[in-house]
Design a protein around this motif. Structure first.
Motif, mmCIF file in Angstrom:
data_model
loop_
_atom_site.group_PDB
_atom_site.id
_atom_site.type_symbol
_atom_site.label_atom_id
_atom_site.label_comp_id
_atom_site.label_asym_id
_atom_site.label_seq_id
_atom_site.Cartn_x
_atom_site.Cartn_y
_atom_site.Cartn_z
ATOM 1 N N ARG A 123 0.830 -1.214 0.000
ATOM 2 C CA ARG A 123 0.000 0.000 0.000
ATOM 3 C C ARG A 123 0.859 1.257 0.000
ATOM 4 O O ARG A 123 0.555 2.230 -0.691
ATOM 5 N N ILE A 124 1.938 1.232 0.766
ATOM 6 C CA ILE A 124 2.828 2.395 0.796
ATOM 7 C C ILE A 124 3.509 2.582 -0.557
ATOM 8 O O ILE A 124 3.574 3.702 -1.081
ATOM 9 N N LEU A 125 4.014 1.507 -1.132
ATOM 10 C CA LEU A 125 4.668 1.611 -2.440
ATOM 11 C C LEU A 125 3.703 2.135 -3.499
ATOM 12 O O LEU A 125 4.059 2.983 -4.326
ATOM 13 N N ALA A 156 12.990 -5.761 -3.225
ATOM 14 C CA ALA A 156 13.648 -5.363 -4.470
ATOM 15 C C ALA A 156 12.762 -5.678 -5.679
ATOM 16 O O ALA A 156 12.664 -4.885 -6.619
ATOM 17 N N GLY A 157 12.078 -6.817 -5.647
ATOM 18 C CA GLY A 157 11.166 -7.177 -6.731
ATOM 19 C C GLY A 157 9.969 -6.245 -6.811
ATOM 20 O O GLY A 157 9.514 -5.885 -7.903
ATOM 21 N N GLU A 158 9.451 -5.848 -5.661
ATOM 22 C CA GLU A 158 8.319 -4.915 -5.642
ATOM 23 C C GLU A 158 8.720 -3.552 -6.192
ATOM 24 O O GLU A 158 7.926 -2.893 -6.873
ATOM 25 N N LEU A 159 9.953 -3.127 -5.920
ATOM 26 C CA LEU A 159 10.423 -1.877 -6.512
ATOM 27 C C LEU A 159 10.486 -2.003 -8.035
ATOM 28 O O LEU A 159 10.069 -1.099 -8.756
ATOM 29 N N ALA A 160 11.012 -3.126 -8.519
ATOM 30 C CA ALA A 160 11.139 -3.335 -9.966
ATOM 31 C C ALA A 160 9.782 -3.356 -10.657
ATOM 32 O O ALA A 160 9.667 -2.966 -11.822
ATOM 33 N N GLN A 161 8.720 -3.787 -9.943
ATOM 34 C CA GLN A 161 7.378 -3.782 -10.522
ATOM 35 C C GLN A 161 6.817 -2.368 -10.642
ATOM 36 O O GLN A 161 5.961 -2.119 -11.478
ATOM 37 N N ARG A 162 7.267 -1.460 -9.795
ATOM 38 C CA ARG A 162 6.662 -0.135 -9.701
ATOM 39 C C ARG A 162 7.500 0.993 -10.292
ATOM 40 O O ARG A 162 7.035 2.121 -10.367
ATOM 41 N N PHE A 163 8.737 0.694 -10.701
ATOM 42 C CA PHE A 163 9.616 1.724 -11.240
ATOM 43 C C PHE A 163 10.308 1.211 -12.490
ATOM 44 O O PHE A 163 10.677 0.039 -12.570
ATOM 45 N N GLY A 164 10.497 2.108 -13.456
ATOM 46 C CA GLY A 164 11.157 1.730 -14.696
ATOM 47 C C GLY A 164 12.631 1.443 -14.520
ATOM 48 O O GLY A 164 13.212 0.627 -15.237
ATOM 49 N N THR A 165 13.260 2.120 -13.566
ATOM 50 C CA THR A 165 14.684 1.948 -13.330
ATOM 51 C C THR A 165 14.936 1.810 -11.837
ATOM 52 O O THR A 165 14.449 2.623 -11.048
ATOM 53 N N THR A 166 15.679 0.784 -11.453
ATOM 54 C CA THR A 166 16.058 0.603 -10.055
ATOM 55 C C THR A 166 17.545 0.273 -9.982
ATOM 56 O O THR A 166 18.122 -0.236 -10.942
ATOM 57 N N GLY A 167 18.127 0.577 -8.849
ATOM 58 C CA GLY A 167 19.531 0.248 -8.658
ATOM 59 C C GLY A 167 19.892 0.354 -7.193
ATOM 60 O O GLY A 167 19.096 0.817 -6.369
ATOM 61 N N THR A 168 21.093 -0.089 -6.864
ATOM 62 C CA THR A 168 21.573 -0.016 -5.490
ATOM 63 C C THR A 168 22.975 0.595 -5.474
ATOM 64 O O THR A 168 23.714 0.501 -6.456
ATOM 65 N N SER A 169 23.297 1.196 -4.348
ATOM 66 C CA SER A 169 24.616 1.791 -4.164
ATOM 67 C C SER A 169 25.593 0.751 -3.631
ATOM 68 O O SER A 169 25.203 -0.365 -3.282
ATOM 69 N N ARG A 170 26.835 1.159 -3.517
ATOM 70 C CA ARG A 170 27.806 0.353 -2.783
ATOM 71 C C ARG A 170 27.438 0.396 -1.305
ATOM 72 O O ARG A 170 26.706 1.279 -0.860
ATOM 73 N N VAL A 171 27.972 -0.512 -0.541
ATOM 74 C CA VAL A 171 27.692 -0.565 0.894
ATOM 75 C C VAL A 171 28.309 0.657 1.577
ATOM 76 O O VAL A 171 29.445 1.036 1.290
ATOM 77 N N VAL A 172 27.522 1.260 2.450
ATOM 78 C CA VAL A 172 28.008 2.351 3.301
ATOM 79 C C VAL A 172 28.478 1.684 4.591
ATOM 80 O O VAL A 172 27.666 1.282 5.434
ATOM 81 N N TRP A 173 29.779 1.551 4.737
ATOM 82 C CA TRP A 173 30.342 0.858 5.889
ATOM 83 C C TRP A 173 30.292 1.725 7.136
ATOM 84 O O TRP A 173 30.284 1.198 8.248
ATOM 85 N N ARG A 174 30.233 3.043 6.960
ATOM 86 C CA ARG A 174 30.175 3.945 8.111
ATOM 87 C C ARG A 174 28.724 4.142 8.549
ATOM 88 O O ARG A 174 28.218 5.262 8.617
ATOM 89 N N ASN A 175 28.066 3.054 8.805
ATOM 90 C CA ASN A 175 26.706 3.034 9.336
ATOM 91 C C ASN A 175 26.602 1.806 10.225
ATOM 92 O O ASN A 175 27.268 0.801 9.994
#
Length: 194
Positions: A123-125, A156-175
């Motif tokens: 519902r939020i997506l 990740a699959g739900e994002l791909a269903q709702r957006f034309g382009t998806t991607g991820t960043s490198r890991v933020v180790w300082r978290n």
């Protein structure tokens, strides 16, 4: 404000045990066009770490709306950002379309996507894609250790269903814990039946 305290008080409303780091907030807000945005929505601002990063990037006159379901955190954020150009809304992200009229240029989220109930997450997506502008962008983070779990893969699959382009960043180790950022653009309408 302490996210750990709020997690212990309200574990179903607070999905993290530590606030996002400034490094993660920077990664979430970098390169998403906040400098040109007219309306920016933050979902789950928590203690305001990401809110501060948003405010550093937007220009005067940009509407910034932060929606927080935890009443205690919303009250504290309201006092902190009074007069600072942020509308703090104590509300539920499932009601996004009624809380903020579109078009929204960017949605930045700190919501705990992989631990929320699937119907709520969907519902939020769907509410997000309903209010985002055609060129709108969505960013959120996920903890690196949970990326390959079934809930992480479903999200990740739900994002791909709702957006034309998806991607991820490198890991933020300082978290704490280390995390990466999901970024999605080109929202599309869905006709998914629940």
């Amino acid at each position: 404000m302490s996210i750990l305290t709020e997690f212990l008080r309200h574990p179903l409303l607070t999905g993290a045990v530590a606030a996002s780091s400034p490094a993660l907030a920077h990664r979430m807000t970098d390169g998403i066009g906040l400098e040109h945005a007219r309306t920016v929505v933050e979902l789950g601002p928590g203690t305001g770490v990401v809110t501060d990063a948003i405010l550093r990037r937007v220009t005067p006159g940009t509407r910034v709306v932060a929606i927080e379901v935890n009443g205690h955190l919303a009250d504290r954020l309201g006092r902190r950002y009074r007069g600072a150009g942020v509308e703090i809304v104590h509300g539920d992200a499932t009601d996004l379309a009624s809380l903020v009229s579109g078009p929204v240029d960017a949605i930045v989220s700190g919501l705990p996507w992989t631990v929320m109930a699937e119907p709520v997450r969907r519902r939020i997506l769907d509410a997000m894609t309903a209010v985002l502008a055609p060129a709108g962008v969505f960013t959120t983070f996920a903890y690196a250790h949970a990326a390959w779990t079934p809930p992480g893969r479903r999200f990740a699959g739900e994002l791909a269903q709702r957006f034309g382009t998806t991607g991820t960043s490198r890991v933020v180790w300082r978290n704490l814990p280390p995390a990466f950022v999901h970024r999605a653009t080109a929202p599309v309408s869905t006709s998914i039946k629940y």
